[in-house]
Design a protein around this motif. Structure first.
Motif, PDB file in Angstrom:
ATOM      1  N   ILE A  28      -9.895   9.137  22.317  1.00  0.00           N
ATOM      2  CA  ILE A  28      -9.975   7.678  22.391  1.00  0.00           C
ATOM      3  C   ILE A  28     -11.191   7.233  23.193  1.00  0.00           C
ATOM      4  N   ALA A  29     -11.288   7.676  24.423  1.00  0.00           N
ATOM      5  CA  ALA A  29     -12.319   7.169  25.333  1.00  0.00           C
ATOM      6  C   ALA A  29     -13.726   7.400  24.798  1.00  0.00           C
ATOM      7  N   ASN A  30     -14.544   6.355  24.874  1.00  0.00           N
ATOM      8  CA  ASN A  30     -15.965   6.379  24.516  1.00  0.00           C
ATOM      9  C   ASN A  30     -16.228   6.610  23.026  1.00  0.00           C
ATOM     10  N   THR A  31     -15.210   6.392  22.190  1.00  0.00           N
ATOM     11  CA  THR A  31     -15.386   6.573  20.751  1.00  0.00           C
ATOM     12  C   THR A  31     -16.006   5.316  20.135  1.00  0.00           C
ATOM     13  N   PRO A  32     -17.078   5.452  19.346  1.00  0.00           N
ATOM     14  CA  PRO A  32     -17.656   4.297  18.660  1.00  0.00           C
ATOM     15  C   PRO A  32     -16.666   3.736  17.631  1.00  0.00           C
ATOM     16  N   VAL A  33     -16.597   2.424  17.537  1.00  0.00           N
ATOM     17  CA  VAL A  33     -15.632   1.780  16.634  1.00  0.00           C
ATOM     18  C   VAL A  33     -16.260   0.535  16.032  1.00  0.00           C
ATOM     19  N   LEU A  34     -15.906   0.263  14.784  1.00  0.00           N
ATOM     20  CA  LEU A  34     -16.341  -0.950  14.095  1.00  0.00           C
ATOM     21  C   LEU A  34     -15.117  -1.750  13.702  1.00  0.00           C
ATOM     22  N   LEU A  35     -15.062  -3.013  14.151  1.00  0.00           N
ATOM     23  CA  LEU A  35     -13.983  -3.935  13.803  1.00  0.00           C
ATOM     24  C   LEU A  35     -14.464  -4.843  12.682  1.00  0.00           C
ATOM     25  N   VAL A  36     -13.605  -5.077  11.686  1.00  0.00           N
ATOM     26  CA  VAL A  36     -13.961  -5.936  10.558  1.00  0.00           C
ATOM     27  C   VAL A  36     -12.788  -6.855  10.250  1.00  0.00           C
ATOM     28  N   GLN A  60     -17.257   4.571   4.415  1.00  0.00           N
ATOM     29  CA  GLN A  60     -18.476   4.587   5.228  1.00  0.00           C
ATOM     30  C   GLN A  60     -18.760   5.980   5.789  1.00  0.00           C
ATOM     31  N   PRO A  61     -19.981   6.484   5.648  1.00  0.00           N
ATOM     32  CA  PRO A  61     -20.326   7.793   6.208  1.00  0.00           C
ATOM     33  C   PRO A  61     -20.076   7.840   7.716  1.00  0.00           C
ATOM     34  N   GLY A  62     -19.428   8.904   8.159  1.00  0.00           N
ATOM     35  CA  GLY A  62     -19.168   9.079   9.578  1.00  0.00           C
ATOM     36  C   GLY A  62     -17.865   8.480  10.061  1.00  0.00           C
ATOM     37  N   ALA A  63     -17.159   7.729   9.198  1.00  0.00           N
ATOM     38  CA  ALA A  63     -15.866   7.163   9.598  1.00  0.00           C
ATOM     39  C   ALA A  63     -14.832   8.279   9.638  1.00  0.00           C
ATOM     40  N   ILE A  64     -14.158   8.433  10.768  1.00  0.00           N
ATOM     41  CA  ILE A  64     -13.211   9.538  10.928  1.00  0.00           C
ATOM     42  C   ILE A  64     -11.767   9.072  11.007  1.00  0.00           C
ATOM     43  N   PHE A  65     -11.545   7.759  11.131  1.00  0.00           N
ATOM     44  CA  PHE A  65     -10.177   7.235  11.260  1.00  0.00           C
ATOM     45  C   PHE A  65     -10.221   5.741  10.990  1.00  0.00           C
ATOM     46  N   THR A  66      -9.385   5.253  10.084  1.00  0.00           N
ATOM     47  CA  THR A  66      -9.365   3.824   9.761  1.00  0.00           C
ATOM     48  C   THR A  66      -7.936   3.307   9.777  1.00  0.00           C
ATOM     49  N   ARG A  67      -7.794   2.033  10.171  1.00  0.00           N
ATOM     50  CA  ARG A  67      -6.451   1.445  10.228  1.00  0.00           C
ATOM     51  C   ARG A  67      -6.568  -0.066  10.407  1.00  0.00           C
ATOM     52  N   MET A  68      -5.487  -0.760  10.101  1.00  0.00           N
ATOM     53  CA  MET A  68      -5.360  -2.173  10.447  1.00  0.00           C
ATOM     54  C   MET A  68      -4.765  -2.267  11.841  1.00  0.00           C
ATOM     55  N   SER A  69      -5.191  -3.242  12.631  1.00  0.00           N
ATOM     56  CA  SER A  69      -4.682  -3.424  13.992  1.00  0.00           C
ATOM     57  C   SER A  69      -3.600  -4.494  14.031  1.00  0.00           C
ATOM     58  N   GLY A  70      -2.540  -4.232  14.786  1.00  0.00           N
ATOM     59  CA  GLY A  70      -1.486  -5.219  14.997  1.00  0.00           C
ATOM     60  C   GLY A  70      -0.903  -5.724  13.697  1.00  0.00           C
ATOM     61  N   SER A  71      -0.745  -7.043  13.605  1.00  0.00           N
ATOM     62  CA  SER A  71      -0.232  -7.657  12.383  1.00  0.00           C
ATOM     63  C   SER A  71      -1.365  -8.124  11.475  1.00  0.00           C
ATOM     64  N   GLY A  72      -2.602  -7.686  11.761  1.00  0.00           N
ATOM     65  CA  GLY A  72      -3.752  -8.023  10.934  1.00  0.00           C
ATOM     66  C   GLY A  72      -4.343  -9.380  11.302  1.00  0.00           C
ATOM     67  N   ALA A  73      -5.445  -9.753  10.700  1.00  0.00           N
ATOM     68  CA  ALA A  73      -6.024  -9.076   9.558  1.00  0.00           C
ATOM     69  C   ALA A  73      -7.207  -8.176   9.926  1.00  0.00           C
ATOM     70  N   THR A  74      -7.477  -7.972  11.223  1.00  0.00           N
ATOM     71  CA  THR A  74      -8.606  -7.121  11.609  1.00  0.00           C
ATOM     72  C   THR A  74      -8.289  -5.652  11.338  1.00  0.00           C
ATOM     73  N   CYS A  75      -9.248  -4.960  10.737  1.00  0.00           N
ATOM     74  CA  CYS A  75      -9.164  -3.521  10.521  1.00  0.00           C
ATOM     75  C   CYS A  75     -10.292  -2.855  11.309  1.00  0.00           C
ATOM     76  N   PHE A  76     -10.200  -1.552  11.466  1.00  0.00           N
ATOM     77  CA  PHE A  76     -11.223  -0.870  12.261  1.00  0.00           C
ATOM     78  C   PHE A  76     -11.406   0.550  11.767  1.00  0.00           C
ATOM     79  N   ALA A  77     -12.541   1.113  12.116  1.00  0.00           N
ATOM     80  CA  ALA A  77     -12.825   2.525  11.866  1.00  0.00           C
ATOM     81  C   ALA A  77     -13.422   3.135  13.115  1.00  0.00           C
ATOM     82  N   LEU A  78     -12.932   4.312  13.482  1.00  0.00           N
ATOM     83  CA  LEU A  78     -13.558   5.114  14.523  1.00  0.00           C
ATOM     84  C   LEU A  78     -14.620   5.986  13.863  1.00  0.00           C
ATOM     85  N   PHE A  79     -15.738   6.167  14.554  1.00  0.00           N
ATOM     86  CA  PHE A  79     -16.865   6.891  13.977  1.00  0.00           C
ATOM     87  C   PHE A  79     -17.229   8.112  14.804  1.00  0.00           C
ATOM     88  N   ALA A  80     -17.856   9.069  14.126  1.00  0.00           N
ATOM     89  CA  ALA A  80     -18.263  10.307  14.783  1.00  0.00           C
ATOM     90  C   ALA A  80     -19.348  10.061  15.818  1.00  0.00           C
TER      91      ALA A  80
END
Length: 266
Positions: free
Chosen positions: A160-168, A222-242
């Motif tokens: 978890i700690a220091n992992t790059p993440v993109l919220l959409v 997306q290249p480098g995405a290692i984990f994707t999910r929706m957060s909470g009750s939505g609608a924001t989703c996210f991906a953790l990256f390498a």
């Protein structure tokens, strides 16, 4: 003297709905993580408690803001005679599943504890009544949540700690109550490791905002995405990256009709 406090965006790395508790709230198991970016609360001493809201998503908030509720609850609990002039800088979309209101309220509690020089225990005491996510947001540290999400146990996970993440986010507000109302009521068992878990609210959220599915499909690709999910009750989703370059490339490629935030997990 004006001081400030960050209100980090909250992510649910996994969210399992187990049923309902005697008080009517839903029983959850979840893993919280927090970003280094989000909203911000500023404040200085004043005679009364007031709030100004600015920032890109200020127009999405009503005047009866949870920050004011939190400030007044803390003032009463700690029997503080002073007030505070507060400013909320609203950088995160409203009603988006990343704890915006709860994080803002928690930031106000931390800020006012410093400003009024009171025992932090008062903030801890008033947080649960403000919302199920407020205790977790008050800590803003990776934690496992049970009960309504307010029974917390800190976790130390190197994934978890220091992992790059993109919220959409598709820029469509989504009511938490409406999503829970469409939950199928099936208890799919306890939440184990968050990597193998799920978000049980994804299906009902997608039925209300189909763009969630489009975002998840896009993030997975997306290249480098290692984990994707929706957060909470939505609608924001996210991906953790390498790594950060992969995250930044995805952020650059993000379709213009969606809001996005490139950040890092705390």
């Amino acid at each position: 003297m004006r001081i400030s406090e960050p209100a980090p965006a909250k992510l649910n790395l996994a969210l399992q709905v187990r049923g309902k508790m005697p008080d009517g709230r839903h029983a959850l198991e979840t893993v919280f993580a927090f970003c280094t970016d989000g909203d911000r609360v500023e404040g200085e001493l004043a005679d009364d408690v007031t709030l100004e809201v600015v920032g890109p998503f200020a127009d999405g908030l009503s005047g009866d803001n949870l920050v004011l509720t939190a400030a007044n609850a803390l003032r009463e609990a700690a029997r503080v005679g002073q007030g505070a002039s507060l400013r909320l800088i609203k950088n995160l979309p409203v009603a988006s599943g990343i704890g915006g209101g709860s994080a803002d309220a928690a930031a106000a509690l931390r800020l006012l504890t410093r400003l009024w020089e009171i025992d932090p225990g008062h903030a801890t005491a008033v947080a649960p009544a403000l919302g199920a996510d407020v205790p977790a947001c008050l800590l803003s540290l990776s934690a496992r949540g049970e009960g309504a999400g307010d029974k917390l146990a800190l976790i130390d996970d190197p994934g978890i700690a220091n992992t790059p993440v993109l919220l959409v986010n598709p820029l469509q507000q989504l009511s938490t109550g409406a999503v829970f109302a469409r939950w199928d009521g099936i208890d799919r068992g306890p939440l184990g490791d968050w990597r193998a878990g799920r978000n049980n609210l994804e299906a009902p959220a997608r039925s209300l905002v189909p763009a969630i599915g489009d975002i998840l499909d896009w993030l997975v690709a997306q290249p480098g995405a290692i984990f994707t999910r929706m957060s909470g009750s939505g609608a924001t989703c996210f991906a953790l990256f390498a790594d950060e370059p992969a995250r930044d490339a995805a952020a650059t490629a993000c379709p213009g009709q969606w809001w996005h935030l490139a950040t890092i997990l705390r």
